[in-house]
Design an enzyme around this catalytic site. Structure first.
Site, short mmCIF file in Angstrom:
data_model
loop_
_atom_site.label_atom_id
_atom_site.label_comp_id
_atom_site.label_asym_id
_atom_site.label_seq_id
_atom_site.Cartn_x
_atom_site.Cartn_y
_atom_site.Cartn_z
N GLU A 142 0.87 -1.18 0.00
CA GLU A 142 0.00 0.00 0.00
C GLU A 142 0.90 1.22 0.00
OE1 GLU A 142 -4.21 0.64 1.98
OE2 GLU A 142 -2.62 0.86 3.46
N SER A 144 0.04 4.50 -1.32
CA SER A 144 -0.59 5.80 -1.08
C SER A 144 -0.54 6.11 0.41
CB SER A 144 -2.04 5.78 -1.55
OG SER A 144 -2.67 7.00 -1.25
N ARG A 327 3.26 11.53 5.84
CA ARG A 327 4.08 10.44 5.29
C ARG A 327 3.36 9.11 5.55
NH1 ARG A 327 5.56 14.36 3.57
NH2 ARG A 327 7.63 15.31 3.51
N LYS A 328 3.78 8.07 4.84
CA LYS A 328 3.09 6.79 4.93
C LYS A 328 3.21 6.18 6.33
CE LYS A 328 0.69 3.31 3.56
NZ LYS A 328 -0.76 3.51 3.42
N VAL A 329 4.40 6.15 6.87
CA VAL A 329 4.61 5.56 8.21
C VAL A 329 4.87 6.70 9.19
CG1 VAL A 329 6.03 4.05 9.62
CG2 VAL A 329 5.53 3.43 7.24
#
Length: 333
Positions: A142, A144, A327-329
């Site tokens: 994933e 996005s 941000r993603k994480v």
């Protein structure tokens, strides 16, 4: 097409994969929960994963009558609190499985005597390795920033755990049908939603029961992908302090499955419209794909909602995959 749209459209297949690959583990976990009969359930999650934990909470409390609470992660990671959780179950939900505060709660709950169960998308993550039982989401990569399919699979997993725990035949059947239900939901559109939301600088998203966590999730996605100040409330709670914001044209999106709260929700919608609010109701004017079980219907609604919000973001000239500040994480303490 954005990554958000592509990944949201993959959710039906991802749910089917999760149910197939975890079939035996779900049965065994259900048996274990029936034997141990935990007096309370704790959850550890952040962001969208915490909304999935809220979905699990309503299932636990409505179907099994077992209290379920989301632990404040900072209680352990910042304030050094010691948990008393012998005999409980602690469910950790995380896409990445590596946020330090979520991991701290997981470890503290295990040390306090709780059964640790993890729902994670990254199968070799710390949260997966540290759990007594890990059910890998198998949602696939994933990319996005806006989580979609991993959230939907987490919610499907939460419902599946309770279905196997309770051995509720109707719920088990509805969970098994989820891939086809979600596929139908992905093909639906909400007429007029784009224009309705695009003109809004602030709006409410409302739900009750299992619909409330989906309202929280929809509001989060409107904020992070569209920069719309969307606030989520229970349909009952909005009648208190937030009601003062109701005025002519104030935009309200309501998730209304055909569950035990439907009549109360309809009464609240009538009062909002009488106050001048512009109210759009999913399940009353805006379509959704019925799941065969009222507690699962809000999951079908968010499947459609993700794709509507993605189109709205692009219509506003925003990149739904790359919000300005996110941000993603996100690793928090």
């Amino acid at each position: 097409m954005s990554l958000m749209a592509t990944e949201a459209a993959e959710a039906p297949e991802a749910v089917a994969r999760f149910l197939d690959r975890n079939a035996s583990a779900l049965i065994e976990l259900g048996q274990r929960l029936r034997r141990s009969s935990p007096p309370v359930i704790l959850t550890s999650a952040r962001g969208s994963s915490d909304h999935a934990a809220g979905f699990f909470k309503y299932f636990c409390e409505i179907v099994e009558g077992v209290p379920c609470a989301s632990l404040g992660a900072s209680v352990v990671s910042v304030y050094g609190g010691r948990l008393k959780a012998r005999g409980a179950m602690c469910l950790t939900i995380s896409q990445s499985g590596q946020s330090p505060d979520v991991l701290a709660v997981q470890e503290a709950a295990r040390e306090a005597g709780a059964l640790s169960v993890a729902l994670v998308n990254v199968a070799d993550s710390p949260a997966a390795r540290n759990a007594d039982i890990c059910l890998a989401l198998h949602a696939g990569d994933e990319r996005s920033v806006a989580a979609t399919k991993s959230f939907i699979v987490s919610c499907a997993a939460a419902a599946a755990i309770v279905a196997h725990w309770s051995k509720d035949a109707d719920l088990l059947a509805a969970v098994a049908r989820l891939p086809e239900t979600l596929k139908a939901a992905a093909g639906l559109r909400w007429p007029g939603f784009g224009a309705f939301a695009a003109e809004s600088s602030s709006m409410f998203v409302l739900g009750r029961g299992t619909g409330f966590p989906m309202a929280l999730e929809a509001a989060l996605k409107l904020k992070e992908t569209c920069a719309i100040h969307a606030e989520a409330y229970s349909v009952a709670e909005v009648m208190h302090g937030p009601w003062e914001l109701m005025e002519e044209g104030f935009p309200v999106l309501v998730l209304s499955p055909d569950d035990a709260a439907r009549a109360n929700t309809a009464e609240a919608v009538a009062k909002m419209r009488a106050a001048g609010a512009d109210v759009r109701v999913v399940g009353g004017g805006l379509p959704f794909a019925p799941s065969g079980h009222p507690l699962l219907d809000p999951l079908s609604m968010i499947q459609t909602g993700y794709l509507e919000i993605e189109m709205l973001a692009r219509g506003l000239g925003r990149d739904p995959d790359r919000p300005r500040l996110l941000r993603k994480v996100t690793e928090t303490l």
